[in-house]
Write a protein that holds these residues in place. Structure first.
Motif, PDB file in Angstrom:
ATOM      1  N   VAL A 131       9.218   3.056   0.491  1.00 24.97           N
ATOM      2  CA  VAL A 131       8.729   4.292  -0.135  1.00 24.97           C
ATOM      3  C   VAL A 131       9.882   5.089  -0.740  1.00 24.97           C
ATOM      4  O   VAL A 131       9.750   5.668  -1.807  1.00 24.97           O
ATOM      5  CB  VAL A 131       7.930   5.177   0.856  1.00 24.97           C
ATOM      6  N   VAL A 132      11.028   5.074  -0.045  1.00 24.36           N
ATOM      7  CA  VAL A 132      12.189   5.783  -0.574  1.00 24.36           C
ATOM      8  C   VAL A 132      12.651   5.101  -1.862  1.00 24.36           C
ATOM      9  O   VAL A 132      12.890   5.741  -2.887  1.00 24.36           O
ATOM     10  CB  VAL A 132      13.324   5.832   0.482  1.00 24.36           C
ATOM     11  N   ILE A 187      -3.034  -0.196  -4.919  1.00 20.82           N
ATOM     12  CA  ILE A 187      -3.279   0.424  -3.615  1.00 20.82           C
ATOM     13  C   ILE A 187      -4.585  -0.091  -3.029  1.00 20.82           C
ATOM     14  O   ILE A 187      -4.653  -0.502  -1.875  1.00 20.82           O
ATOM     15  CB  ILE A 187      -3.384   1.967  -3.726  1.00 20.82           C
ATOM     16  N   VAL A 247       0.849  -1.201   0.000  1.00 17.38           N
ATOM     17  CA  VAL A 247       0.000   0.000   0.000  1.00 17.38           C
ATOM     18  C   VAL A 247       0.879   1.245   0.000  1.00 17.38           C
ATOM     19  O   VAL A 247       0.688   2.167  -0.796  1.00 17.38           O
ATOM     20  CB  VAL A 247      -0.949   0.025   1.226  1.00 17.38           C
ATOM     21  N   ALA A 248       1.884   1.245   0.882  1.00 15.42           N
ATOM     22  CA  ALA A 248       2.751   2.417   1.018  1.00 15.42           C
ATOM     23  C   ALA A 248       3.589   2.661  -0.231  1.00 15.42           C
ATOM     24  O   ALA A 248       3.609   3.770  -0.762  1.00 15.42           O
ATOM     25  CB  ALA A 248       3.664   2.249   2.228  1.00 15.42           C
ATOM     26  N   LEU A 300       8.243  -0.472   4.938  1.00 12.56           N
ATOM     27  CA  LEU A 300       7.740   0.613   4.100  1.00 12.56           C
ATOM     28  C   LEU A 300       8.614   1.857   4.167  1.00 12.56           C
ATOM     29  O   LEU A 300       8.677   2.608   3.199  1.00 12.56           O
ATOM     30  CB  LEU A 300       6.268   0.907   4.373  1.00 12.56           C
ATOM     31  N   LEU A 327       1.817   8.720  -6.662  1.00  7.14           N
ATOM     32  CA  LEU A 327       1.870  10.179  -6.563  1.00  7.14           C
ATOM     33  C   LEU A 327       2.855  10.744  -7.586  1.00  7.14           C
ATOM     34  O   LEU A 327       2.584  11.756  -8.233  1.00  7.14           O
ATOM     35  CB  LEU A 327       2.261  10.603  -5.146  1.00  7.14           C
ATOM     36  N   ALA A 328       3.981  10.053  -7.740  1.00 10.91           N
ATOM     37  CA  ALA A 328       4.976  10.474  -8.727  1.00 10.91           C
ATOM     38  C   ALA A 328       4.376  10.396 -10.133  1.00 10.91           C
ATOM     39  O   ALA A 328       4.590  11.280 -10.962  1.00 10.91           O
ATOM     40  CB  ALA A 328       6.221   9.609  -8.619  1.00 10.91           C
ATOM     41  N   PHE A 374       1.448   3.756  -3.165  1.00 13.10           N
ATOM     42  CA  PHE A 374       0.924   5.116  -3.019  1.00 13.10           C
ATOM     43  C   PHE A 374       2.010   6.131  -3.337  1.00 13.10           C
ATOM     44  O   PHE A 374       1.776   7.110  -4.057  1.00 13.10           O
ATOM     45  CB  PHE A 374       0.390   5.315  -1.595  1.00 13.10           C
ATOM     46  N   SER A 375       3.205   5.858  -2.802  1.00 11.19           N
ATOM     47  CA  SER A 375       4.335   6.737  -3.082  1.00 11.19           C
ATOM     48  C   SER A 375       4.610   6.790  -4.582  1.00 11.19           C
ATOM     49  O   SER A 375       4.821   7.864  -5.153  1.00 11.19           O
ATOM     50  CB  SER A 375       5.561   6.210  -2.327  1.00 11.19           C
ATOM     51  N   GLN A 400      10.485   5.839  -4.926  1.00 11.13           N
ATOM     52  CA  GLN A 400      10.749   7.137  -5.530  1.00 11.13           C
ATOM     53  C   GLN A 400      11.980   7.082  -6.432  1.00 11.13           C
ATOM     54  O   GLN A 400      11.977   7.590  -7.550  1.00 11.13           O
ATOM     55  CB  GLN A 400      10.976   8.198  -4.439  1.00 11.13           C
ATOM     56  N   ILE A 401      13.030   6.431  -5.923  1.00 12.14           N
ATOM     57  CA  ILE A 401      14.253   6.286  -6.718  1.00 12.14           C
ATOM     58  C   ILE A 401      13.938   5.517  -7.988  1.00 12.14           C
ATOM     59  O   ILE A 401      14.364   5.880  -9.090  1.00 12.14           O
ATOM     60  CB  ILE A 401      15.347   5.571  -5.890  1.00 12.14           C
TER      61      ILE A 401
END
Lengths: 254, 306
Positions: free
Chosen positions: B253-254, B223, B62-63, B249, B70-71, B66-67, B257-258
């Motif tokens: 999440v980091v 999600i 989920v986390a 998470l 958003l991107a 979601f991250s 993004q990468i």
């Protein structure tokens, strides 16, 4: 008449007190599982109490200390080859197996504990694993019993410390029993057996409470008592973490 | 640094979990897969009970999704309308899947069927994707511009309930995406994954969606499905470990993004070859485990009486 009764009582107690007895204590009777819990150690110490001077008959005394966790039923599955694939074929439900079992002794068990005495007093772990002889009985329950012991030894929750009970002189003894990090909550029991010529002549028992505390306690209780709220909170945390990371990276790129 | 997990009831190195979360998170952002098909086996491998691994992994996905989403939303690469249709199917599917899971559990064969599901789906999906993307790469190298046919008129186009999906440049029936969502929902509940590794190829090859939109849309639907799975596992089995999930998470999440940043720099075909290879590796490993003679024939089930 009263004097005679008193005399008899005195004889009786002195006769009882004649054999050596064991007294022991633990460094702690409660273990708290905190967030950074990575195992614990229990120091067991005690003494052999005698109402007489030490003599040659004390040479064949032995001390065995066991510490065991709460018991529960457990399913054991056995794989078999089906169409070239290894699949769980047979299974057995063990009625009760302890979650943890440590045994420490002053010497090799063959020297200080007879088989008959072992099964009477339930000293070793195989006596604590019970398989019901039900109608749907398994062909070879002993194979499953051994499997439970072997698998739990591999996980480090069943272990023997033969010869690791240290005798100080002829009276005092001590040992350290380390509790692993994958400890399950519950009421643990420590038993100390005194043997002579392979027979258990006295034993002493005390409890150890193993409990989750603080954050661990809170999470566990919430998960079991308010599972819907717990589930929703978990998702909320996940969404917030996802959003947080996304925002953080956006700021970093500016 | 050791940390005791309250539900899994054991102590694990916190940095190991952060690292696992981060690594799988990168893949998640890069390919639009939740990463569950890698993380769930990894968690079981480091000793987390399978029931806890499956449930907690759903929460972690989920986390990271979601991250990731958003991107993608900022880049406008999410087909929200398509996502909602997939989601409707996914919701029905995950409820069905939980029932199937229960049934399998009573039969005592859940592990085997989950493994077989993994091998079959990963093998087929990975194989097809690998062949297709390698061919595409070869053609681009020869200088031929590969262009997917925009209007393939097959049986899919004969179905009713047609809808216009602007972001995907598609005018197709809502039934195929709904069914894809449904299948993925069932698999998600049984296998403890988001289902992206099946949905992404299905969207590209069955629905003919542009690769750019597929990843964001897949994450969008994941999600919802994994959120529902988390709630179902939390209320029915109490096997979601919040401490484990938070550690995974944070890394995840980091990593996502990468991964999403990396994804911009890699071409669609190359991305697909990489994903196909990854899927095939996991498939071969799981298949080998099924066939190879195990060193230990016995295994301990879950403890009762908790």
């Amino acid at each position: 008449m009263i004097r005679f009764a008193l005399f008899l009582a005195l004889v009786a107690t002195s006769a009882l007190a004649e054999g050596p007895r064991v007294i022991a204590s633990l460094s702690q009777n409660a273990v708290a599982i905190t967030t950074d819990f990575s195992g614990s150690e229990i120091f067991v110490y005690g003494a052999i109490e005698r109402q007489r001077a030490i003599n040659y008959s004390d040479a064949n005394l032995g001390v065995i200390i066991t510490v065991f966790g709460p018991s529960s039923p457990v399913t054991v599955r056995k794989k078999d080859r089906v169409f070239g694939i290894w699949a769980n074929a047979e299974s057995a439900v063990i009625d009760s197996a302890p979650s943890f079992y440590a045994l420490a002794s002053t010497g090799p068990l063959v020297d200080i504990l007879s088989d008959a005495s072992n099964s009477r007093a339930n000293v070793t772990v195989d006596n604590s694993i019970h398989i019901a002889a039900g109608p749907r009985g398994i062909a070879d329950p002993d194979v499953y019993r051994e499997a439970v012991i072997r698998l739990n030894r591999d996980r480090g929750v069943y272990f023997d410390m033969i010869g690791e009970v240290e005798m100080v002189g002829k009276t005092l003894f001590q040992t350290h029993i380390s509790l692993p990090a994958n400890l399950v909550e519950g009421n643990y029991t420590a038993r100390i057996f005194l043997t002579k010529d392979g027979e258990v002549i006295d034993d002493f028992q005390t409890g150890i409470r193993v409990r989750k505390v603080g954050l661990e306690r809170w999470i566990y209780n919430l998960a079991h008592e308010n599972s819907l709220i717990y589930g929703l909170l978990s998702i909320l945390v996940a969404l917030m973490a996802g959003w947080g990371a996304s925002e953080m990276f956006r700021l970093l790129r500016r | 640094m050791q940390i005791y997990l309250p539900i899994a009831e054991q102590s694990v190195n916190a940095f190991l979990l952060l690292g696992l979360g981060g690594g799988v998170g990168v893949l998640s952002g890069l390919f639009g897969v939740g990463g569950g098909f890698l993380m769930t086996p990894l968690l079981i491998f480091i000793g987390i009970p399978p029931a806890v691994a499956v449930a907690t992994e759903a929460n972690q996905i989920v986390a990271s999704s979601f991250s990731g989403v958003l991107a993608h939303l900022r880049r406008r690469t999410v087909d929200i309308k398509m996502g909602l249709v997939l989601m409707a199917g996914g919701g029905v599917g995950s409820v069905l899947g939980v029932q199937v899971f229960k049934l399998l559990r009573e039969l005592g064969q859940v592990e085997l069927l989950v493994s077989l599901c993994y091998v079959v789906f990963l093998g087929v999906v990975g194989g097809l994707m690998f062949i297709e993307s390698v061919n595409a790469l070869r053609k681009t190298r020869k200088g031929v511009v590969v262009r997917r046919k925009k209007h393939q008129h097959g049986w899919i186009h004969g179905l009713p309930l047609k809808m216009r999906f602007r972001q995907s440049n598609l005018y197709i029936s809502a039934i195929p995406p709904f069914l894809i969502g449904l299948c993925v929902g069932i698999l998600a509940a049984i296998m403890g994954v988001g289902g992206g590794f099946i949905m992404v190829p299905a969207m590209i090859y069955l629905l003919g969606m542009p690769t750019a939109v597929v990843v964001g849309t897949s994450l969008f639907q994941i999600i919802f499905v994994t959120g529902l799975t988390t709630i179902l596992h939390a209320t029915q089995n109490q096997t979601v470990d919040a401490a484990l999930a938070v550690l995974l998470l944070l890394g995840g999440v980091v990593g996502a993004q990468i991964g999403a940043q990396l994804g911009v720099r890699i071409k669609g075909e190359q991305l697909r070859v990489l994903l196909a290879m990854l899927v095939l590796i996991v498939c071969i490993k799981l298949g080998y485990n099924l066939v190879a003679t195990p060193t230990e024939l016995f295994s301990l089930g879950e403890r009762g009486g908790h």
